[in-house]
Design a protein around this motif. Structure first.
Motif, PDB file in Angstrom:
ATOM      1  N   GLU A 259       0.828  -1.207   0.000  1.00 25.96           N
ATOM      2  CA  GLU A 259       0.000   0.000   0.000  1.00 25.96           C
ATOM      3  C   GLU A 259       0.864   1.259   0.000  1.00 25.96           C
ATOM      4  O   GLU A 259       0.614   2.205  -0.759  1.00 25.96           O
ATOM      5  N   GLN A 260       1.857   1.275   0.854  1.00 24.20           N
ATOM      6  CA  GLN A 260       2.701   2.469   0.983  1.00 24.20           C
ATOM      7  C   GLN A 260       3.462   2.757  -0.309  1.00 24.20           C
ATOM      8  O   GLN A 260       3.532   3.908  -0.760  1.00 24.20           O
ATOM      9  N   ARG A 261       4.008   1.705  -0.929  1.00 25.89           N
ATOM     10  CA  ARG A 261       4.866   1.890  -2.104  1.00 25.89           C
ATOM     11  C   ARG A 261       4.057   2.186  -3.354  1.00 25.89           C
ATOM     12  O   ARG A 261       4.527   2.869  -4.263  1.00 25.89           O
ATOM     13  N   ASP A 262       2.842   1.651  -3.451  1.00 27.50           N
ATOM     14  CA  ASP A 262       1.929   1.927  -4.570  1.00 27.50           C
ATOM     15  C   ASP A 262       2.625   1.726  -5.917  1.00 27.50           C
ATOM     16  O   ASP A 262       2.616   2.607  -6.784  1.00 27.50           O
ATOM     17  N   SER A 263       3.207   0.554  -6.105  1.00 32.71           N
ATOM     18  CA  SER A 263       3.919   0.249  -7.345  1.00 32.71           C
ATOM     19  C   SER A 263       3.101  -0.706  -8.205  1.00 32.71           C
ATOM     20  O   SER A 263       2.450  -1.623  -7.684  1.00 32.71           O
ATOM     21  N   PRO A 264       3.148  -0.565  -9.534  1.00 28.49           N
ATOM     22  CA  PRO A 264       2.444  -1.507 -10.409  1.00 28.49           C
ATOM     23  C   PRO A 264       3.088  -2.891 -10.432  1.00 28.49           C
ATOM     24  O   PRO A 264       2.540  -3.807 -11.042  1.00 28.49           O
ATOM     25  N   TYR A 265       4.236  -3.055  -9.750  1.00 29.21           N
ATOM     26  CA  TYR A 265       4.944  -4.330  -9.768  1.00 29.21           C
ATOM     27  C   TYR A 265       4.760  -5.153  -8.492  1.00 29.21           C
ATOM     28  O   TYR A 265       5.361  -6.220  -8.371  1.00 29.21           O
ATOM     29  N   LEU A 266       3.933  -4.701  -7.558  1.00 36.23           N
ATOM     30  CA  LEU A 266       3.759  -5.399  -6.289  1.00 36.23           C
ATOM     31  C   LEU A 266       2.335  -5.918  -6.157  1.00 36.23           C
ATOM     32  O   LEU A 266       1.364  -5.160  -6.314  1.00 36.23           O
ATOM     33  N   HIS A 267       2.200  -7.215  -5.812  1.00 36.28           N
ATOM     34  CA  HIS A 267       0.890  -7.856  -5.756  1.00 36.28           C
ATOM     35  C   HIS A 267       0.853  -8.858  -4.599  1.00 36.28           C
ATOM     36  O   HIS A 267       1.893  -9.228  -4.038  1.00 36.28           O
ATOM     37  N   TRP A 268      -0.358  -9.338  -4.298  1.00 33.56           N
ATOM     38  CA  TRP A 268      -0.561 -10.197  -3.124  1.00 33.56           C
ATOM     39  C   TRP A 268      -1.594 -11.257  -3.450  1.00 33.56           C
ATOM     40  O   TRP A 268      -2.606 -10.980  -4.097  1.00 33.56           O
ATOM     41  N   TRP A 269      -1.347 -12.495  -3.000  1.00 34.62           N
ATOM     42  CA  TRP A 269      -2.301 -13.605  -3.174  1.00 34.62           C
ATOM     43  C   TRP A 269      -2.748 -14.120  -1.809  1.00 34.62           C
ATOM     44  O   TRP A 269      -2.026 -14.044  -0.816  1.00 34.62           O
ATOM     45  N   TYR A 270      -3.959 -14.688  -1.797  1.00 30.12           N
ATOM     46  CA  TYR A 270      -4.487 -15.320  -0.585  1.00 30.12           C
ATOM     47  C   TYR A 270      -5.562 -16.318  -0.989  1.00 30.12           C
ATOM     48  O   TYR A 270      -6.087 -16.274  -2.107  1.00 30.12           O
ATOM     49  N   SER A 271      -5.866 -17.229  -0.100  1.00 25.13           N
ATOM     50  CA  SER A 271      -6.988 -18.149  -0.278  1.00 25.13           C
ATOM     51  C   SER A 271      -7.524 -18.508   1.093  1.00 25.13           C
ATOM     52  O   SER A 271      -6.774 -18.511   2.076  1.00 25.13           O
ATOM     53  N   PHE A 272      -8.791 -18.846   1.164  1.00 20.83           N
ATOM     54  CA  PHE A 272      -9.405 -19.232   2.438  1.00 20.83           C
ATOM     55  C   PHE A 272      -9.250 -20.719   2.720  1.00 20.83           C
ATOM     56  O   PHE A 272      -9.722 -21.213   3.748  1.00 20.83           O
ATOM     57  N   SER A 273      -8.593 -21.442   1.839  1.00 15.74           N
ATOM     58  CA  SER A 273      -8.533 -22.892   1.961  1.00 15.74           C
ATOM     59  C   SER A 273      -7.755 -23.358   3.187  1.00 15.74           C
ATOM     60  O   SER A 273      -8.128 -24.355   3.811  1.00 15.74           O
ATOM     61  N   LYS A 274      -6.692 -22.667   3.555  1.00 18.93           N
ATOM     62  CA  LYS A 274      -5.805 -23.144   4.623  1.00 18.93           C
ATOM     63  C   LYS A 274      -6.191 -22.580   5.986  1.00 18.93           C
ATOM     64  O   LYS A 274      -6.432 -23.333   6.933  1.00 18.93           O
ATOM     65  N   ASP A 275      -6.246 -21.249   6.103  1.00 18.14           N
ATOM     66  CA  ASP A 275      -6.539 -20.634   7.402  1.00 18.14           C
ATOM     67  C   ASP A 275      -7.942 -20.971   7.898  1.00 18.14           C
ATOM     68  O   ASP A 275      -8.180 -20.995   9.108  1.00 18.14           O
ATOM     69  N   PHE A 276      -8.858 -21.216   6.967  1.00 23.85           N
ATOM     70  CA  PHE A 276     -10.242 -21.503   7.350  1.00 23.85           C
ATOM     71  C   PHE A 276     -10.624 -22.963   7.117  1.00 23.85           C
ATOM     72  O   PHE A 276     -11.739 -23.369   7.445  1.00 23.85           O
ATOM     73  N   GLY A 277      -9.743 -23.751   6.534  1.00 28.54           N
ATOM     74  CA  GLY A 277     -10.010 -25.169   6.360  1.00 28.54           C
ATOM     75  C   GLY A 277     -11.147 -25.477   5.410  1.00 28.54           C
ATOM     76  O   GLY A 277     -11.899 -26.425   5.619  1.00 28.54           O
ATOM     77  N   ILE A 278     -11.289 -24.678   4.342  1.00 25.58           N
ATOM     78  CA  ILE A 278     -12.388 -24.886   3.399  1.00 25.58           C
ATOM     79  C   ILE A 278     -11.850 -24.926   1.965  1.00 25.58           C
ATOM     80  O   ILE A 278     -12.330 -24.214   1.088  1.00 25.58           O
ATOM     81  N   SER A 279     -10.867 -25.786   1.745  1.00 29.39           N
ATOM     82  CA  SER A 279     -10.260 -25.860   0.410  1.00 29.39           C
ATOM     83  C   SER A 279     -11.285 -26.241  -0.651  1.00 29.39           C
ATOM     84  O   SER A 279     -11.176 -25.812  -1.803  1.00 29.39           O
ATOM     85  N   GLY A 280     -12.281 -27.027  -0.284  1.00 32.83           N
ATOM     86  CA  GLY A 280     -13.293 -27.427  -1.251  1.00 32.83           C
ATOM     87  C   GLY A 280     -14.241 -26.321  -1.671  1.00 32.83           C
ATOM     88  O   GLY A 280     -14.975 -26.475  -2.655  1.00 32.83           O
ATOM     89  N   PHE A 281     -14.234 -25.191  -0.970  1.00 33.27           N
ATOM     90  CA  PHE A 281     -15.105 -24.081  -1.343  1.00 33.27           C
ATOM     91  C   PHE A 281     -14.528 -23.255  -2.493  1.00 33.27           C
ATOM     92  O   PHE A 281     -15.243 -22.478  -3.104  1.00 33.27           O
ATOM     93  N   ARG A 282     -13.237 -23.398  -2.747  1.00 33.32           N
ATOM     94  CA  ARG A 282     -12.570 -22.776  -3.884  1.00 33.32           C
ATOM     95  C   ARG A 282     -12.715 -21.245  -3.874  1.00 33.32           C
ATOM     96  O   ARG A 282     -13.442 -20.653  -4.673  1.00 33.32           O
TER      97      ARG A 282
END
Length: 428
Positions: free
Chosen positions: A249-272
């Motif tokens: 957020e601070q750097r606001d660069s077009p080259y910085l990105h982030w991924w996440y999924s609810f499959s691991k922390d919430f244990g719902i990998s089948g919900f996709r």
């Protein structure tokens, strides 16, 4: 009958342990089948499924279903869903407000990786990974986007209890090797399979290196909340996990990105349910247009949005998650300590990355595969298959401790210890 790519895929299994995994699923360990197989190779977290199931069933039963659920919605996700996601990520991971319209949702982490690769690289370009790394990154970036995988396997210092050993020296070497075809650098934290994290200053340094060389940096924090209870795990004096999002957020660069999924922390990998967060508007537009076949179903978006709005429940769920993961991790590492099997000290994730090379007659892939197969055929315990993770030395196996019950995990480690003790005795 098929296209060339169809014929190629028909003969190319998704993962190397499918045959053993099929056998294990036909005779699984259970309270009434204590001699059954125990699979410790699937990156799932089923430790709180009962609580999650009860919560989701209550939401579906008690709350009115909205009109928008039955219709098409925005390609990156329904506004209601993205608002709920932004609130959750802001509170529990980033620690600061995030813009809902900077999120895009896809049907699982695999889809997020695949669509990102389609947008950020051309066929023949490289995505670079500090290895060992999740083996299915390769098909995810290659099947449709045609990207190639380059593993960084040698570090200036070994893995330890502090931050990941990746340094700018290794990145410079990769860039010298790949040139302008080095398009993406992907970091996972906590890491799969080592459980390592990246320090805050380290992430900033790597981000600035990527911006300087116009390389897209993606930090995959799919295990952001799959961290240990710091006091129970004896981590009070080590640096805590710090998300990459505040610096993005601070750097606001077009080259910085982030991924996440609810499959691991919430244990719902089948919900996709997977997420991209980026401040690069052009990237998000391209992502949305590629995302049409990968959209999350509207009922899933609505159900998860209502869940995330109950912040007290989410907080309690994640606090218990940390305690359960810590206990499961200790079950595995206590057994390994007794066996004197080395492993990488983890700071989170669902894995123990352990070195069984002391049980190999020769330190090569063939011997490692033979040991892995013998463990399963003789004990019914299935570890992640060796190979594909990019590890430079044979004998390292990944143990997943969160996909089975407490009783099953204890039994698996008992069987594994017995097997290895017999092997050790035979070798002396």
């Amino acid at each position: 009958m098929l296209s060339q790519r169809g014929r190629r895929k028909a003969d190319e299994p998704l993962r190397p342990d499918l045959d053993f995994l099929s056998q294990a699923s036909e005779n699984p360990y259970a309270p009434d089948n204590t001699t059954g197989a125990i699979a410790l190779c699937i990156a799932e977290n089923l430790l709180q499924w009962d609580a999650m199931r009860d919560k989701l069933q209550a939401i579906a039963r008690d709350q009115p279903w909205p009109e928008w659920m039955a219709a098409y919605t925005q390609l990156g996700g329904a506004p209601d869903f993205r608002e709920a996601v932004a609130g959750f990520v802001s509170r529990h991971i980033a620690g600061q407000p995030l813009a809902a319209d900077h999120f895009c949702g896809s049907a699982g982490a695999t889809a997020v990786v695949e669509v990102s690769a389609m947008c950020l690289g051309d066929a023949g370009d490289y995505a670079v990974f500090p290895a060992p790394a999740y083996q299915a990154y390769l098909p995810d970036i290659q099947n449709k986007a045609g990207l190639l995988r380059h593993d960084i396997t040698h570090y200036a210092r070994p893995f330890g209890p502090e931050e990941h050993p990746l340094s700018l020296r290794e990145l410079d070497t990769a860039r010298e090797t790949l040139g302008t075809r080095f398009r993406m650098l992907v970091l996972t934290q906590p890491d799969n399979p080592t459980g390592a994290i990246y320090g805050e200053a380290q992430l900033r340094e790597i981000a600035e290196w990527c911006i300087r060389h116009q390389i897209h940096l993606i930090v995959n924090e799919i295990y952001a909340l799959s961290r240990f209870d710091r006091q129970t795990a004896g981590l009070e004096h080590t640096a805590p996990f710090v998300s990459f999002l505040p610096y993005l957020e601070q750097r606001d660069s077009p080259y910085l990105h982030w991924w996440y999924s609810f499959s691991k922390d919430f244990g719902i990998s089948g919900f996709r349910v997977g997420l991209l967060y980026s401040r690069n508007e052009t990237f998000r537009q391209a992502y949305g247009n590629y995302n049409a076949p990968h959209q999350i179903s509207n009922p899933t978006q609505w159900l998860l949005a209502r869940l995330l709005e109950d912040d007290a429940w989410v907080t309690a769920f994640q606090e218990r998650n940390a305690r359960l993961l810590t206990a499961a991790y200790r079950t595995v590492t206590d057994a390994l300590d007794e066996l004197k099997v080395p492993y990488t000290p983890a700071r989170g994730s669902l894995f123990v990355w352990a070195d069984f090379s002391g049980y190999l007659p020769e330190r090569n892939r063939e011997a490692a595969e033979a040991l892995w197969a013998a463990i399963f055929t003789e004990t019914g315990v299935l570890l992640t298959a060796p190979g594909g993770l990019g590890q430079p030395e044979a004998g390292w196996f990944r143990i997943v401790y969160s996909g089975v019950s407490t009783a099953a995990l204890a039994e698996a480690m008992r069987r594994l210890s017995q097997f290895l003790n017999v092997r050790r005795g035979s070798a002396t």
